[in-house]
Motif scaffolding. Structure first.
Motif, mmCIF file in Angstrom:
data_model
loop_
_atom_site.group_PDB
_atom_site.id
_atom_site.type_symbol
_atom_site.label_atom_id
_atom_site.label_comp_id
_atom_site.label_asym_id
_atom_site.label_seq_id
_atom_site.Cartn_x
_atom_site.Cartn_y
_atom_site.Cartn_z
ATOM 1 N N ASP A 83 0.811 -1.220 0.000
ATOM 2 C CA ASP A 83 0.000 0.000 0.000
ATOM 3 C C ASP A 83 0.845 1.270 0.000
ATOM 4 O O ASP A 83 0.308 2.379 0.068
ATOM 5 C CB ASP A 83 -0.960 0.004 1.185
ATOM 6 C CG ASP A 83 -0.246 0.031 2.529
ATOM 7 O OD1 ASP A 83 1.007 -0.029 2.554
ATOM 8 O OD2 ASP A 83 -0.931 0.095 3.566
ATOM 9 N N GLY A 84 2.178 1.128 -0.083
ATOM 10 C CA GLY A 84 3.076 2.276 -0.100
ATOM 11 C C GLY A 84 3.586 2.699 1.259
ATOM 12 O O GLY A 84 4.446 3.575 1.343
ATOM 13 N N SER A 85 3.087 2.101 2.323
ATOM 14 C CA SER A 85 3.593 2.424 3.652
ATOM 15 C C SER A 85 4.974 1.796 3.855
ATOM 16 O O SER A 85 5.332 0.808 3.201
ATOM 17 C CB SER A 85 2.629 1.921 4.728
ATOM 18 O OG SER A 85 2.498 0.501 4.673
ATOM 19 N N VAL A 86 5.760 2.375 4.767
ATOM 20 C CA VAL A 86 7.113 1.894 5.020
ATOM 21 C C VAL A 86 7.065 0.596 5.827
ATOM 22 O O VAL A 86 6.325 0.474 6.808
ATOM 23 C CB VAL A 86 7.931 2.957 5.775
ATOM 24 C CG1 VAL A 86 9.290 2.411 6.197
ATOM 25 C CG2 VAL A 86 8.100 4.199 4.909
ATOM 26 N N ASP A 87 7.851 -0.381 5.395
ATOM 27 C CA ASP A 87 8.019 -1.628 6.140
ATOM 28 C C ASP A 87 8.925 -1.327 7.337
ATOM 29 O O ASP A 87 10.141 -1.197 7.202
ATOM 30 C CB ASP A 87 8.640 -2.686 5.233
ATOM 31 C CG ASP A 87 8.838 -4.026 5.920
ATOM 32 O OD1 ASP A 87 8.687 -4.095 7.154
ATOM 33 O OD2 ASP A 87 9.163 -5.005 5.226
ATOM 34 N N ILE A 88 8.327 -1.209 8.493
ATOM 35 C CA ILE A 88 9.052 -0.761 9.691
ATOM 36 C C ILE A 88 10.150 -1.744 10.091
ATOM 37 O O ILE A 88 11.172 -1.366 10.673
ATOM 38 C CB ILE A 88 8.068 -0.550 10.864
ATOM 39 C CG1 ILE A 88 7.046 0.540 10.500
ATOM 40 C CG2 ILE A 88 8.802 -0.175 12.139
ATOM 41 C CD1 ILE A 88 7.667 1.884 10.175
ATOM 42 N N GLY A 89 9.994 -3.020 9.764
ATOM 43 C CA GLY A 89 10.973 -4.026 10.169
ATOM 44 C C GLY A 89 12.230 -4.052 9.321
ATOM 45 O O GLY A 89 13.168 -4.790 9.646
ATOM 46 N N PHE A 90 12.272 -3.249 8.257
ATOM 47 C CA PHE A 90 13.413 -3.270 7.333
ATOM 48 C C PHE A 90 14.125 -1.929 7.429
ATOM 49 O O PHE A 90 13.580 -0.898 7.035
ATOM 50 C CB PHE A 90 12.902 -3.501 5.913
ATOM 51 C CG PHE A 90 13.976 -3.627 4.868
ATOM 52 C CD1 PHE A 90 14.548 -4.860 4.584
ATOM 53 C CD2 PHE A 90 14.405 -2.519 4.139
ATOM 54 C CE1 PHE A 90 15.534 -4.986 3.597
ATOM 55 C CE2 PHE A 90 15.389 -2.633 3.170
ATOM 56 C CZ PHE A 90 15.948 -3.873 2.897
ATOM 57 N N ASN A 91 15.350 -1.922 7.973
ATOM 58 C CA ASN A 91 16.072 -0.654 8.172
ATOM 59 C C ASN A 91 17.581 -0.873 8.124
ATOM 60 O O ASN A 91 18.274 -0.795 9.139
ATOM 61 C CB ASN A 91 15.675 -0.034 9.511
ATOM 62 C CG ASN A 91 16.194 1.387 9.664
ATOM 63 O OD1 ASN A 91 16.598 2.026 8.694
ATOM 64 N ND2 ASN A 91 16.195 1.892 10.887
ATOM 65 N N PRO A 92 18.149 -1.116 6.924
ATOM 66 C CA PRO A 92 19.585 -1.404 6.814
ATOM 67 C C PRO A 92 20.502 -0.230 7.146
ATOM 68 O O PRO A 92 21.637 -0.429 7.566
ATOM 69 C CB PRO A 92 19.752 -1.822 5.351
ATOM 70 C CG PRO A 92 18.386 -2.178 4.897
ATOM 71 C CD PRO A 92 17.454 -1.295 5.657
ATOM 72 N N ASN A 93 20.048 1.019 6.896
ATOM 73 C CA ASN A 93 20.789 2.217 7.277
ATOM 74 C C ASN A 93 22.164 2.324 6.616
ATOM 75 O O ASN A 93 23.192 2.401 7.293
ATOM 76 C CB ASN A 93 20.943 2.262 8.805
ATOM 77 C CG ASN A 93 21.354 3.642 9.294
ATOM 78 O OD1 ASN A 93 21.116 4.649 8.635
ATOM 79 N ND2 ASN A 93 21.990 3.683 10.451
ATOM 80 N N PRO A 94 22.232 2.410 5.278
ATOM 81 C CA PRO A 94 23.520 2.691 4.622
ATOM 82 C C PRO A 94 24.025 4.080 4.997
ATOM 83 O O PRO A 94 23.246 4.965 5.358
ATOM 84 C CB PRO A 94 23.178 2.632 3.123
ATOM 85 C CG PRO A 94 21.849 1.977 3.043
ATOM 86 C CD PRO A 94 21.139 2.262 4.320
ATOM 87 N N SER A 95 25.341 4.283 4.878
ATOM 88 C CA SER A 95 25.937 5.561 5.271
ATOM 89 C C SER A 95 25.637 6.680 4.286
ATOM 90 O O SER A 95 25.675 7.850 4.653
ATOM 91 C CB SER A 95 27.449 5.403 5.430
ATOM 92 O OG SER A 95 28.042 4.968 4.206
ATOM 93 N N ILE A 96 25.363 6.325 3.025
ATOM 94 C CA ILE A 96 25.032 7.331 2.006
ATOM 95 C C ILE A 96 24.375 6.613 0.826
ATOM 96 O O ILE A 96 23.979 5.454 0.927
ATOM 97 C CB ILE A 96 26.288 8.159 1.609
ATOM 98 C CG1 ILE A 96 25.914 9.493 0.971
ATOM 99 C CG2 ILE A 96 27.234 7.351 0.747
ATOM 100 C CD1 ILE A 96 27.067 10.474 0.848
ATOM 101 N N THR A 97 24.295 7.270 -0.311
ATOM 102 C CA THR A 97 23.434 6.919 -1.439
ATOM 103 C C THR A 97 23.488 5.457 -1.887
ATOM 104 O O THR A 97 24.570 4.865 -2.016
ATOM 105 C CB THR A 97 23.812 7.793 -2.646
ATOM 106 O OG1 THR A 97 23.793 9.159 -2.230
ATOM 107 C CG2 THR A 97 22.858 7.598 -3.802
ATOM 108 N N VAL A 98 22.304 4.914 -2.171
ATOM 109 C CA VAL A 98 22.142 3.625 -2.852
ATOM 110 C C VAL A 98 21.661 3.903 -4.273
ATOM 111 O O VAL A 98 20.648 4.576 -4.478
ATOM 112 C CB VAL A 98 21.149 2.723 -2.108
ATOM 113 C CG1 VAL A 98 20.768 1.509 -2.958
ATOM 114 C CG2 VAL A 98 21.745 2.272 -0.776
#
Length: 251
Positions: free
Chosen positions: A40-55
């Motif tokens: 539905d376009g909402s953020v998957d709260i359980g997924f948060n890899p947190n790269p340091s900068i751009t992907v």
């Protein structure tokens, strides 16, 4: 809604969508540079890899693991230099380790599990590899694969922006380059699986820069980029080619 550019997206079999880019929030939720959206376009709260900068690129492996490329030097605080593989949960895959000296802009996975990288780099895993390289499934460098790309003009940045693996295993590569393995191939080339040029593929004069490639179901090839002509025909930034590389007169 993202608060900055989205450069890459990949749909999972379950309908969730991975997105990467320059953003730091999505839908008002803090998610720097890489996130997963529910159907539905909402953020998957359980997924948060947190790269340091751009992907800049994302590709899904058949086993659900996620390969990402970009400009980052760490993910979740773990050193991962411009290329990384994640588990489906978003955690770092500890079985994969690789690195490049400059941005990885495109990633593709072959049927045998080896991983193709394109970008701005000149070194991968401490070995010279200019703008294109191939990794084994564990992230080690495939030393037998080493096509040589040279720049078209000093006025352009030497780079690979797009990689597509055909069903027969041949590899389409687009970017800003003038020749490959010593032969003129401006902007687009097709390689055999060993990195040699596919001599049956000939685009003629090609294009200045090809930044996107898609395969149609009938084996024709659609390319997008920065060009006014392609193979000598007027084509404004998008063209369709036959499987031989010749421009399709219909588009």
């Amino acid at each position: 809604g993202a608060n900055a550019e989205v450069f890459a997206a990949a749909a999972q079999p379950d309908g969730k969508v991975l997105v990467g880019g320059n953003f730091t929030t999505l839908g008002g939720v803090t998610r720097p540079y890489l996130a997963r959206l529910n159907t539905d376009g909402s953020v998957d709260i359980g997924f948060n890899p947190n790269p340091s900068i751009t992907v800049s690129s994302i590709v899904l492996q058949p086993d659900g693991r996620i390969v990402v490329g970009g400009s980052f030097t760490s993910i979740a605080g773990v050193p991962r230099v411009r290329i990384a593989r994640l588990l489906a949960s978003g955690a770092i895959d500890p079985s994969f380790s690789a690195g490049a000296d400059n941005s990885v802009l495109s990633v593709a996975v072959q049927a045998d599990g080896r991983i193709l990288l394109g970008g701005l780099f000149t070194v991968v895993n401490s070995t010279a590899r200019v703008v294109l390289a191939r990794l084994n499934a564990d992230g080690s460098l495939d030393t037998a694969f080493n096509p040589v790309f040279t720049i078209a003009s000093s006025g352009f940045q030497h780079r690979v922006d797009a990689i597509v693996v055909q069903p027969d295993g041949k590899i389409l590569v687009g970017g800003t380059f003038g020749s490959v393995n010593g032969a003129s191939s401006p902007g687009l080339v097709r390689l055999n699986t060993d990195g040699t040029r596919d001599l049956s593929f000939n685009t003629g004069s090609g294009a200045i820069s090809v930044e996107a490639i898609a395969l149609a179901s009938d084996d024709r090839i659609v390319v997008g980029g920065s060009f006014n002509t392609f193979a000598g025909l007027p084509r404004a930034n998008i063209a369709r080619l036959n499987s031989s590389g010749a421009p399709d007169a219909e588009l």
